[in-house]
Scaffold this motif. Structure first.
Motif, PDB file in Angstrom:
ATOM      1  N   GLY A   1       1.020   3.581  -1.985  1.00 33.04           N
ATOM      2  CA  GLY A   1       0.285   4.768  -2.400  1.00 33.04           C
ATOM      3  C   GLY A   1      -0.296   5.548  -1.249  1.00 33.04           C
ATOM      4  O   GLY A   1      -0.719   6.699  -1.419  1.00 33.04           O
ATOM      5  N   ASP A   2      -0.326   4.949  -0.051  1.00 29.02           N
ATOM      6  CA  ASP A   2      -0.869   5.620   1.129  1.00 29.02           C
ATOM      7  C   ASP A   2       0.200   6.329   1.947  1.00 29.02           C
ATOM      8  O   ASP A   2      -0.096   6.844   3.027  1.00 29.02           O
ATOM      9  CB  ASP A   2      -1.597   4.605   2.024  1.00 29.02           C
TER      10      ASP A   2
ATOM     11  N   GLU B   1       0.838  -1.211   0.000  1.00 28.06           N
ATOM     12  CA  GLU B   1       0.000   0.000   0.000  1.00 28.06           C
ATOM     13  C   GLU B   1       0.866   1.251   0.000  1.00 28.06           C
ATOM     14  O   GLU B   1       0.625   2.202   0.750  1.00 28.06           O
ATOM     15  CB  GLU B   1      -0.961  -0.021   1.198  1.00 28.06           C
TER      16      GLU B   1
ATOM     17  N   ALA C   1      -2.399   9.523  -9.037  1.00 28.34           N
ATOM     18  CA  ALA C   1      -1.999  10.161  -7.788  1.00 28.34           C
ATOM     19  C   ALA C   1      -0.903  11.196  -8.026  1.00 28.34           C
ATOM     20  O   ALA C   1      -0.896  12.265  -7.403  1.00 28.34           O
ATOM     21  CB  ALA C   1      -1.524   9.101  -6.794  1.00 28.34           C
TER      22      ALA C   1
ATOM     23  N   SER D   1     -12.479   0.402  -6.423  1.00 30.18           N
ATOM     24  CA  SER D   1     -11.216   0.950  -6.906  1.00 30.18           C
ATOM     25  C   SER D   1     -11.317   1.278  -8.387  1.00 30.18           C
ATOM     26  O   SER D   1     -12.193   0.777  -9.108  1.00 30.18           O
ATOM     27  CB  SER D   1     -10.075  -0.043  -6.681  1.00 30.18           C
TER      28      SER D   1
ATOM     29  N   THR E   1       0.659  -1.514  -4.680  1.00 37.89           N
ATOM     30  CA  THR E   1      -0.475  -0.638  -4.424  1.00 37.89           C
ATOM     31  C   THR E   1      -1.660  -1.061  -5.271  1.00 37.89           C
ATOM     32  O   THR E   1      -1.497  -1.657  -6.338  1.00 37.89           O
ATOM     33  CB  THR E   1      -0.127   0.833  -4.732  1.00 37.89           C
TER      34      THR E   1
ATOM     35  N   ARG F   1     -14.829   6.305  -7.061  1.00 41.32           N
ATOM     36  CA  ARG F   1     -15.035   6.728  -5.680  1.00 41.32           C
ATOM     37  C   ARG F   1     -16.525   6.804  -5.345  1.00 41.32           C
ATOM     38  O   ARG F   1     -16.959   6.402  -4.274  1.00 41.32           O
ATOM     39  CB  ARG F   1     -14.350   8.085  -5.452  1.00 41.32           C
TER      40      ARG F   1
ATOM     41  N   THR G   1     -11.608   7.992 -12.027  1.00 33.75           N
ATOM     42  CA  THR G   1     -11.216   7.932 -10.621  1.00 33.75           C
ATOM     43  C   THR G   1     -12.345   8.420  -9.724  1.00 33.75           C
ATOM     44  O   THR G   1     -12.678   7.797  -8.711  1.00 33.75           O
ATOM     45  CB  THR G   1      -9.948   8.769 -10.389  1.00 33.75           C
TER      46      THR G   1
ATOM     47  N   ARG H   1      -3.788   1.426  -5.900  1.00 34.55           N
ATOM     48  CA  ARG H   1      -4.135   2.744  -6.408  1.00 34.55           C
ATOM     49  C   ARG H   1      -3.512   2.984  -7.782  1.00 34.55           C
ATOM     50  O   ARG H   1      -2.541   2.330  -8.161  1.00 34.55           O
ATOM     51  CB  ARG H   1      -3.648   3.833  -5.448  1.00 34.55           C
TER      52      ARG H   1
END
Length: 436
Positions: free
Chosen positions: A227-228, A225, A272, A415, A265, A410, A406, A267
């Motif tokens: 991307g976090d 993860e 991003a 995802s 990730t 959401r 994206t 994401r």
């Protein structure tokens, strides 16, 4: 009555980082383990911040591992929170916790970390899909180099398994493989666990502590993860990747290390970067080569064997014989389900089925019912594609978000990668960004 840890290689292990010392200890399948500095405990940590009997670990077959504080002087902390005496808190494989200033990490069984984790070598991993065959063949070639690897795919597709496979096939296989979930820790804890800290660098830092990057010297660090990662940690990690040196939080001296980085990730890191939440220079550093793992719904040929293995595993944990078989209609349901949670969802589904099944065969009644919600089942094959309610939800979300995939994902609560798979499944053309 406390149980002494087993010494065979097929059991779980506990990684202990105390000061500049790193050690691993076999853990039992069930029983209680006392942690402390005393001579009579099962897991001894020779560190001044650790009490004679500091904490207890509880192992019960088929259930999560828990830890409690035993009334220690310097406390036991899980996810940054100090435990009260007697309070039991669950810990998962790959998760770290603190005993005094010592850092401990519960690790998965040894087979997952050595060459037996390789597909086709008895590691319990299934590969039947042609795309996955190509991915694992490429991973084997990549493993022999030092290039950073970025693993992309939806939650639950097996990115951690592929990361361990790369480590197992690399020249670093005898060195540590340390995984860190970047989305599970606060910013301060994330920095401390990655880089280590010096005594007094922040509240609670009663002793200097080695970080995972130092502890994994010569081995592999898996940043799950990624991307976090908070922006401040991204900046420091970028410097570490460029200089190949790490400086503890609050420290003045940098320490050189030799580490292979694998990041993962679910994401869209490109999105991003475009949105400003992920540094472009860090993205390019981590993305030496990217491997995209397809979702389980695109690997239907693997579902049957995976399901049977999960049934075998669940039956073994439940000490159940004979192992139930899969009825044809149940197998058909498994192959037609959309699997938004991928392999992790399949594993949970089969464990549930084993618990519910009282006969020798798993049937449809032991499987969860599908609903009309997003991700509940495979898209309808109705002759009228516009009659499918899920398809219409996707179209409505795209229209509401002016084609921004994206934002639409959401709105739908899924995802972006899942949304793209749904667009393909329903034959919906992907919206394109307008050209100037």
């Amino acid at each position: 009555m406390p149980v002494a840890p087993r010494t065979d290689l097929a059991t779980r292990r506990m990684l202990v980082i105390a000061g500049d010392r790193v050690s691993t200890h076999a853990m039992p399948e069930q029983g209680q383990i006392r942690i402390g500095r005393g001579d009579d405990v099962e897991l001894r940590i020779d560190d001044p911040s650790v009490s004679r009997e500091h904490a207890h670990l509880f192992f019960e077959k088929g259930k999560p591992v828990t830890v409690s504080d035993a009334g220690s002087s310097n406390g036991t902390r899980v996810r940054g929170k100090a435990l009260t005496a007697g309070q039991k808190v669950q810990i998962s494989p790959g998760e770290t916790f603190e005993v005094g200033s010592a850092l401990l990490m519960l690790q998965s069984p040894f087979e997952l970390e050595n060459a037996q984790a390789a597909r086709g070598q008895g590691g319990g991993i299934v590969i039947e899909d042609r795309t996955m065959t190509g991915i694992y063949a490429l991973a084997e070639r990549v493993a022999k180099s030092t290039i950073s690897v970025l693993l992309l795919g939806e939650t639950g597709v097996g990115k951690d398994v592929l990361a361990r496979r790369i480590h197992a096939m690399s020249p670093r296989t005898e060195k540590p493989f340390l995984a860190l979930n970047c989305g599970a820790l606060s910013e301060q804890l994330l920095e401390s666990e990655l880089f280590g800290h010096e005594r007094g660098s922040f509240t609670g830092a009663v002793e200097a502590k080695q970080g995972l990057l130092e502890a994994a010297d010569g081995g592999t660090v898996f940043l799950d993860e990624v991307g976090d990662l908070p922006m401040s940690v991204q900046v420091k990690l970028l410097r570490v990747l460029e200089e190949r040196q790490v400086r503890r939080v609050g420290g003045l001296k940098s320490r050189a290390f030799d580490i292979r980085f694998i990041a993962a990730t679910n994401r869209d890191l490109g999105e991003a970067v475009h949105g400003g939440s992920f540094r472009a220079d860090l993205f390019y550093r981590l993305n030496g080569i990217a491997l995209v793992i397809p979702p389980l719904r695109q690997r239907v040929g693997e579902i049957e064997e995976l399901a049977r293995r999960f049934v075998d595993d669940a039956s073994g944990r439940a000490e159940r014989t004979p192992v139930p078989t899969l009825a044809p209609e149940a197998l058909g349901w498994l192959k037609s389900h959309f699997w938004p949670g991928n392999i992790r969802e399949l594993q949970n589904t089969m464990e549930r089925a084993v618990l519910l099944c009282t006969d020798d065969e798993i049937t449809l009644e032991h499987l969860p019912p599908s609903s009309g919600s997003i991700g509940a089942g495979r898209p309808s094959e109705s002759s009228d594609p516009d009659a499918d309610p899920e398809r219409q939800k996707i179209l409505d979300a795209l229209e509401k978000c002016a084609g921004n995939q994206t934002r639409a994902a959401r709105v739908l609560g899924i995802s972006r990668n899942t949304l793209l798979a749904r667009l393909d499944a329903y034959g919906i053309l992907r919206p394109r960004k307008p050209t100037r």
